[in-house]
Design a protein around this motif. Structure first.
Motif, PDB file in Angstrom:
ATOM      1  N   HIS A   1      -8.655  -6.265  10.139  1.00  0.00           N
ATOM      2  CA  HIS A   1      -7.208  -6.493  10.103  1.00  0.00           C
ATOM      3  C   HIS A   1      -6.756  -7.291  11.321  1.00  0.00           C
ATOM      4  N   LEU A   2      -7.409  -7.054  12.450  1.00  0.00           N
ATOM      5  CA  LEU A   2      -7.125  -7.858  13.637  1.00  0.00           C
ATOM      6  C   LEU A   2      -7.454  -9.314  13.363  1.00  0.00           C
ATOM      7  N   LYS A   3      -8.540  -9.582  12.636  1.00  0.00           N
ATOM      8  CA  LYS A   3      -8.905 -10.960  12.286  1.00  0.00           C
ATOM      9  C   LYS A   3      -7.778 -11.622  11.493  1.00  0.00           C
ATOM     10  N   THR A   4      -7.216 -10.913  10.494  1.00  0.00           N
ATOM     11  CA  THR A   4      -6.108 -11.461   9.704  1.00  0.00           C
ATOM     12  C   THR A   4      -4.914 -11.764  10.591  1.00  0.00           C
ATOM     13  N   MET A   5      -4.581 -10.836  11.474  1.00  0.00           N
ATOM     14  CA  MET A   5      -3.433 -11.025  12.369  1.00  0.00           C
ATOM     15  C   MET A   5      -3.673 -12.176  13.342  1.00  0.00           C
ATOM     16  N   LEU A   6      -4.886 -12.258  13.875  1.00  0.00           N
ATOM     17  CA  LEU A   6      -5.207 -13.352  14.787  1.00  0.00           C
ATOM     18  C   LEU A   6      -5.081 -14.701  14.090  1.00  0.00           C
ATOM     19  N   ASP A   7      -5.639 -14.801  12.895  1.00  0.00           N
ATOM     20  CA  ASP A   7      -5.536 -16.055  12.149  1.00  0.00           C
ATOM     21  C   ASP A   7      -4.080 -16.439  11.957  1.00  0.00           C
ATOM     22  N   PHE A   8      -3.275 -15.473  11.529  1.00  0.00           N
ATOM     23  CA  PHE A   8      -1.878 -15.778  11.213  1.00  0.00           C
ATOM     24  C   PHE A   8      -1.097 -16.201  12.456  1.00  0.00           C
ATOM     25  N   PHE A   9      -1.233 -15.450  13.534  1.00  0.00           N
ATOM     26  CA  PHE A   9      -0.421 -15.761  14.712  1.00  0.00           C
ATOM     27  C   PHE A   9      -1.013 -16.895  15.545  1.00  0.00           C
ATOM     28  N   MET A  10      -2.272 -17.198  15.361  1.00  0.00           N
ATOM     29  CA  MET A  10      -2.795 -18.453  15.910  1.00  0.00           C
ATOM     30  C   MET A  10      -2.141 -19.633  15.196  1.00  0.00           C
ATOM     31  N   LEU A  11      -1.989 -19.527  13.890  1.00  0.00           N
ATOM     32  CA  LEU A  11      -1.259 -20.555  13.142  1.00  0.00           C
ATOM     33  C   LEU A  11       0.191 -20.643  13.635  1.00  0.00           C
ATOM     34  N   VAL A  12       0.828 -19.505  13.826  1.00  0.00           N
ATOM     35  CA  VAL A  12       2.219 -19.476  14.327  1.00  0.00           C
ATOM     36  C   VAL A  12       2.337 -20.245  15.633  1.00  0.00           C
ATOM     37  N   ASN A  13       1.351 -20.097  16.503  1.00  0.00           N
ATOM     38  CA  ASN A  13       1.402 -20.710  17.842  1.00  0.00           C
ATOM     39  C   ASN A  13       0.935 -22.166  17.876  1.00  0.00           C
ATOM     40  N   SER A  14       0.491 -22.702  16.741  1.00  0.00           N
ATOM     41  CA  SER A  14       0.017 -24.091  16.693  1.00  0.00           C
ATOM     42  C   SER A  14       1.131 -25.075  17.008  1.00  0.00           C
ATOM     43  N   GLU A  15       0.744 -26.235  17.503  1.00  0.00           N
ATOM     44  CA  GLU A  15       1.706 -27.311  17.696  1.00  0.00           C
ATOM     45  C   GLU A  15       2.093 -27.935  16.354  1.00  0.00           C
ATOM     46  N   ALA A  16       1.167 -27.910  15.408  1.00  0.00           N
ATOM     47  CA  ALA A  16       1.405 -28.405  14.049  1.00  0.00           C
ATOM     48  C   ALA A  16       0.366 -27.773  13.136  1.00  0.00           C
ATOM     49  N   ILE A  17       0.732 -27.637  11.854  1.00  0.00           N
ATOM     50  CA  ILE A  17      -0.175 -27.049  10.865  1.00  0.00           C
ATOM     51  C   ILE A  17      -0.384 -28.037   9.733  1.00  0.00           C
ATOM     52  N   TYR A  18      -1.643 -28.203   9.339  1.00  0.00           N
ATOM     53  CA  TYR A  18      -2.000 -29.033   8.196  1.00  0.00           C
ATOM     54  C   TYR A  18      -2.628 -28.143   7.127  1.00  0.00           C
ATOM     55  N   PHE A  19      -2.042 -28.162   5.944  1.00  0.00           N
ATOM     56  CA  PHE A  19      -2.604 -27.405   4.832  1.00  0.00           C
ATOM     57  C   PHE A  19      -3.303 -28.380   3.895  1.00  0.00           C
ATOM     58  N   LEU A  20      -4.626 -28.233   3.749  1.00  0.00           N
ATOM     59  CA  LEU A  20      -5.421 -29.118   2.911  1.00  0.00           C
ATOM     60  C   LEU A  20      -5.598 -28.501   1.523  1.00  0.00           C
ATOM     61  N   LYS A  21      -5.299 -29.280   0.495  1.00  0.00           N
ATOM     62  CA  LYS A  21      -5.334 -28.761  -0.876  1.00  0.00           C
ATOM     63  C   LYS A  21      -5.898 -29.845  -1.790  1.00  0.00           C
ATOM     64  N   VAL A  22      -7.209 -29.839  -1.928  1.00  0.00           N
ATOM     65  CA  VAL A  22      -7.905 -30.788  -2.788  1.00  0.00           C
ATOM     66  C   VAL A  22      -8.262 -30.078  -4.084  1.00  0.00           C
ATOM     67  N   SER A  23      -7.956 -30.685  -5.218  1.00  0.00           N
ATOM     68  CA  SER A  23      -8.244 -30.063  -6.509  1.00  0.00           C
ATOM     69  C   SER A  23      -9.728 -29.686  -6.601  1.00  0.00           C
ATOM     70  N   PRO A  24     -10.059 -28.460  -7.052  1.00  0.00           N
ATOM     71  CA  PRO A  24      -9.217 -27.464  -7.728  1.00  0.00           C
ATOM     72  C   PRO A  24      -8.764 -26.319  -6.827  1.00  0.00           C
ATOM     73  N   MET A  25      -8.439 -26.594  -5.568  1.00  0.00           N
ATOM     74  CA  MET A  25      -8.056 -25.532  -4.642  1.00  0.00           C
ATOM     75  C   MET A  25      -6.667 -24.978  -4.970  1.00  0.00           C
ATOM     76  N   TYR A  26      -6.279 -23.956  -4.192  1.00  0.00           N
ATOM     77  CA  TYR A  26      -5.069 -23.201  -4.495  1.00  0.00           C
ATOM     78  C   TYR A  26      -3.974 -23.414  -3.454  1.00  0.00           C
ATOM     79  N   HIS A  27      -2.745 -23.199  -3.908  1.00  0.00           N
ATOM     80  CA  HIS A  27      -1.610 -23.143  -2.990  1.00  0.00           C
ATOM     81  C   HIS A  27      -1.712 -21.879  -2.133  1.00  0.00           C
TER      82      HIS A  27
END
Length: 325
Positions: free
Chosen positions: A273-299
């Motif tokens: 659960h710490l891993k999930t929280m770390l991932d999420f709040f590391m994203l929160v603290n990013s200068e910018a976020i890029y979400f990559l979505k190449v077919s057939p990937m998911y939203h």
């Protein structure tokens, strides 16, 4: 069609039965409160989805409580205690299981998990109950604030989240152990496609398709890396993708393997659960976020809501149509 309706009705009956079996043990004929209140629960009776789905439900019903001037509480002790990672900020939302009593006429169950059609604000406003025990996982802000632009909705959501939550010392220290410099982030979501993540979706692709997808994603990662002078962290629900991109590009990873919160079977420490929280709040603290979505990937809402909380640029790099999940 008739079978689907029957299955839906049966599912509702089962859910009511599970709820009653739990709360009738804590029933009372005495008045439980002098004020109106909303209690959103994450107690293991029902599945809710992942971390962000739970945060959507929490923030939505906190907004209802603010709009109606109700007290607001969060009972979150399954599969972990939320206040290990997030503590109350401006609102004292903690409540224990033993303090939630069921009154036959003054308490109401509101189960709206995956219910996009309801307006919970109106349901609660029109009810005579004084205590609402809620199970929810949806962001209803567009329902509450019709006609308001996306940016203003995000501002409202962020403000409510920050009124509710502050990171605990444990979470803040763990984030600092990972990184103290500025960085950007890349996020991907595969669910079951790579065969290495258990989720509600079951679709997988062939080995050749997996390799082709990895190669396409590497091209996109290369492009992102050229856009920045900052170091880059990559987050994903696929260990295979993380290992592949880490072996082939100059990116950084947060230690640990991803997993889905609703598929937690117990028998471990808080590390997952710490891993999930770390991932999420590391994203929160990013200068910018890029979400990559190449077919057939998911939203995914995971990185989108991290960007909302952090008030950071959110960039979607989408190639062809992807599946929704």
């Amino acid at each position: 069609m008739r079978f689907k309706l029957l299955r839906k009705k049966l599912s509702k009956v089962i859910k009511i039965g599970l709820f009653l079996r739990h709360y009738l043990k804590q029933s009372t004929l005495k008045s439980t409160t002098n004020t109106k209140r909303i209690i959103i629960c994450f107690d293991g009776i029902f599945p809710h989805g992942g971390l962000v789905d739970r945060l959507k439900g929490i923030v939505s019903f906190y907004e209802v409580a603010k709009l109606l001037n109700y007290e607001f509480y969060i009972q979150f002790d399954d599969p972990f205690h939320l206040d290990v990672f997030l503590k109350p900020n401006k609102v004292n939302w903690r409540i224990q299981r033993k303090d939630i009593k069921w009154h036959l006429t003054k308490t109401r169950l509101l189960y709206v998990v995956n219910n996009f059609e309801i307006n919970p604000l109106e349901v609660i406003k029109q009810s005579n109950a004084d205590t609402f025990i809620v199970y929810a996982n949806i962001d209803y802000f567009k329902t509450f604030y019709k006609g308001i632009g996306e940016s203003d909705l995000e501002d409202k959501w962020r403000a409510s989240f920050n009124q509710l939550f502050a990171k605990t010392k444990l979470l803040k220290d763990k984030i600092l152990e990972v990184e103290t410099d500025k960085y950007i982030s890349i996020h991907t979501r595969f669910t079951s496609l790579m065969g290495d993540f258990v989720d509600s979706s079951k679709k997988t692709i062939s080995e050749a398709e997996k390799q082709e997808l990895l190669n396409k994603l590497r091209i996109e990662v290369k492009w992102v890396l050229k856009q920045t002078a900052y170091k880059c962290y990559v987050f994903s629900d696929s260990v295979r993708f993380l290992n592949y991109i880490n072996s082939n590009e100059a990116i950084h990873l947060v230690e640990g393997n991803p997993f889905h919160m609703d598929n937690y079977k117990g028998g471990s420490t808080l590390d997952k659960h710490l891993k999930t929280m770390l991932d999420f709040f590391m994203l929160v603290n990013s200068e910018a976020i890029y979400f990559l979505k190449v077919s057939p990937m998911y939203h995914s809402s995971f990185s989108k809501y991290a960007a909302i909380i952090g008030n950071k640029p959110f960039n979607v790099i989408s190639k062809a149509d992807s599946y929704s999940a």
